[in-house]
Scaffold this motif. Sequence first.
Motif, short mmCIF file in Angstrom:
data_model
loop_
_atom_site.label_atom_id
_atom_site.label_comp_id
_atom_site.label_asym_id
_atom_site.label_seq_id
_atom_site.Cartn_x
_atom_site.Cartn_y
_atom_site.Cartn_z
N GLU A 340 0.82 -1.21 0.00
CA GLU A 340 0.00 0.00 0.00
C GLU A 340 0.85 1.26 0.00
O GLU A 340 0.51 2.26 -0.64
N SER A 480 -8.40 3.80 6.78
CA SER A 480 -7.23 3.96 5.91
C SER A 480 -6.25 4.98 6.48
O SER A 480 -5.38 5.47 5.77
N ASN A 508 -8.01 -0.12 1.95
CA ASN A 508 -6.90 0.23 1.06
C ASN A 508 -7.26 1.36 0.12
O ASN A 508 -8.39 1.47 -0.34
N LYS A 509 -6.26 2.19 -0.17
CA LYS A 509 -6.43 3.29 -1.13
C LYS A 509 -5.79 2.97 -2.47
O LYS A 509 -6.29 3.36 -3.52
#
Length: 684
Positions: A340, A480, A508-509
């Motif tokens: 990530e 996040s 998650n981004k």
Amino acid sequence: MSLPENSIKVRRSALGLTQQDVADRLGLTKSHVSHIEHGRRIVTDSQASVLAEMLGMPADLVLLSSGRLPKDVQGAIEADAAGVAAAIRARGQSHAISYPDAPLSAPTMAVCDELHHCYSDSDLPVVISASKATTSYRAHSYHTKVPPAAISPFIEAYSRPGDWVCDPFCGSGMTGVAALMAGRRALLSDLSPAAVHIARNYTTWCDPVALKSAFDEVEARVAPTMRWLYTALPTHEETIEYTTWSDVFVCSSCGEPIVYWDTASSLEGDRLRCPSCQASLRKGDLQWVGETPVQTQVSKGSNRIFSRAPTQGDLALIAEVDAAHIPYWIPEVSFGSDREMWRAGHRAMGIDHVHGFYSTRNLHALAALRHAIIETAQGRVREALFFAFTACVNRASKRYQWNAKRPTNVMTGTLYVSSLRYEWNVWSLFRRKFVDVLKYYKDFPRDAHTVEIFQHSATNLDCINSSSVDFVFMDPPFGSNIFYADSSLLWDSWLGTLTDQADEIVVNKHRPRNSGGKGIAEYGALMTSAFSEVGRILKPGGRSVLAFSNADDQVWSAVQDAISDAGLEVRAVHLLDKGQPSIKGVKGQLGKEHVTRLDLMLDLAHRRKPRQRKQIVPPDDFIEKSLEAAVSTGATRTDHIYSLVLRDALQADFAVTGITMPMIAKRLSKTSATSRKKAVAEYA
């Protein structure tokens, strides 16, 4: 990369010594010394010892340069001595410490005593304030910490001395510290190996006398290596304490190199000016081509540090160390787009493994120090030395961002590498951190209850009996906000075990779903599993406190649903002010991000009433009254008022969908405008 066969010769020449000087000292012929320098003759132990002292080199490197393996790996096939040495040590030292995956002792299912555990929370303050300025913060850093002083009031309200307290997201172990202070027993678990390691050392005593003795032995073992790494020739009087490094880019206009250090003082937003052609360039568009030392801080005969430009000796030492093989275990953990926190900037800088976050010098120093700890200590003392060691590995990396005034600290919650950064002397870091750790154990309460620490996912606490725990404190990942598996990557890597990202409870981004990324739905499902386990292990009438912070109403909605689906309900909500804000908290105050510096602490218990099919959105007049009440308390920051309104909605069991910081800011602005018009009308 293998050690150059003439490294002894390079070192000798830098010291101004001749082959005859060395021959006379060793009692050999000049020809024999020449053969040693070119790896055609091996040296005896006594000759290696004399050469190491004479040249200021670690004995291991002297042996490897002459074709011999170090003493602790003798008996191996001596084909590529340096490579064999590292490989053999890797097999035995990659996992230097291990922790259990279940408690050694745990509470048993309790006979129903609900009345005993129905404590009143009326005496608990609405706002919990606690400082970070304690030894619990200084001994070892962590991404987020709820101060023990903020947890203690809840432990004392919802349990008695000797009762069991549990934290399934234990992080750095502050719940365990608070439990010890209150005379309770504790169960701490976490998915992260680094968290388990840190929590274990924060909550388990180590004999200070044995620890100091082991430290002294480690110091003696690594002293030659540290002198070699941080002492530039020809003088031996100055010790390099830290070096400032700068990125080097290539000008897209004239093709000349741009040392970022030379342009940093004249930046215009995100643009810099090429010193060669004066072109105004956007930094993000430039090609990274390397790095160079621009400033060296040294100490000389005292603790006083002074700054100077890098000398030829400094540069020669860097080149010498870069060329040398590291004969110890180092973490070979890949770092790529499946992470990530990976960014294109990491790829541009060639950081595709964890060791890429370190200069060769500091990688060598950390590897040598880790090796010395393993060779010196066992059991609890080894763990405590590793506690001081892991406290250094982030500061020793390229993540330590340069500051114009003074070195501060590594930015948590990110793997960002700044264009200006420090390279610290690893031994200086370790020595200072050891002092903090030693003081912590000297002050540790010897009569404290046992704290059980183990590595386990919060979504499955099958190692803890149902209805056996008196109080649970939780500080889970905030959607996040922080990606713990990546934030702990350097710690995990040096410990030899990585966090299982499949079970990490995050939103998650950047990580795609096909690579294990999670959205709100997956996050909510995992939270439901974790909260359900909390409900299962809590005794009838027991309480749990959930510390949580987020400015995304979708995340809060997922948390609300998870609490309800797990058979729990919110009984009360408190605010937590940890004093000094985090980096994200500062950005929130400056209006750069929608982030609140305050956490909410939700008081949870087993649900008494049937779950509503669908939560009701708070009516407009509720929001208006909540805003007025928040402002009447003296709150002025938008994030503070937002937290108060959110608290009221959660406590009233309203759905929090639509309650966002932009919405609160808009309502406040509207209210202010109305007030101004009213004041003007009254004046007229």
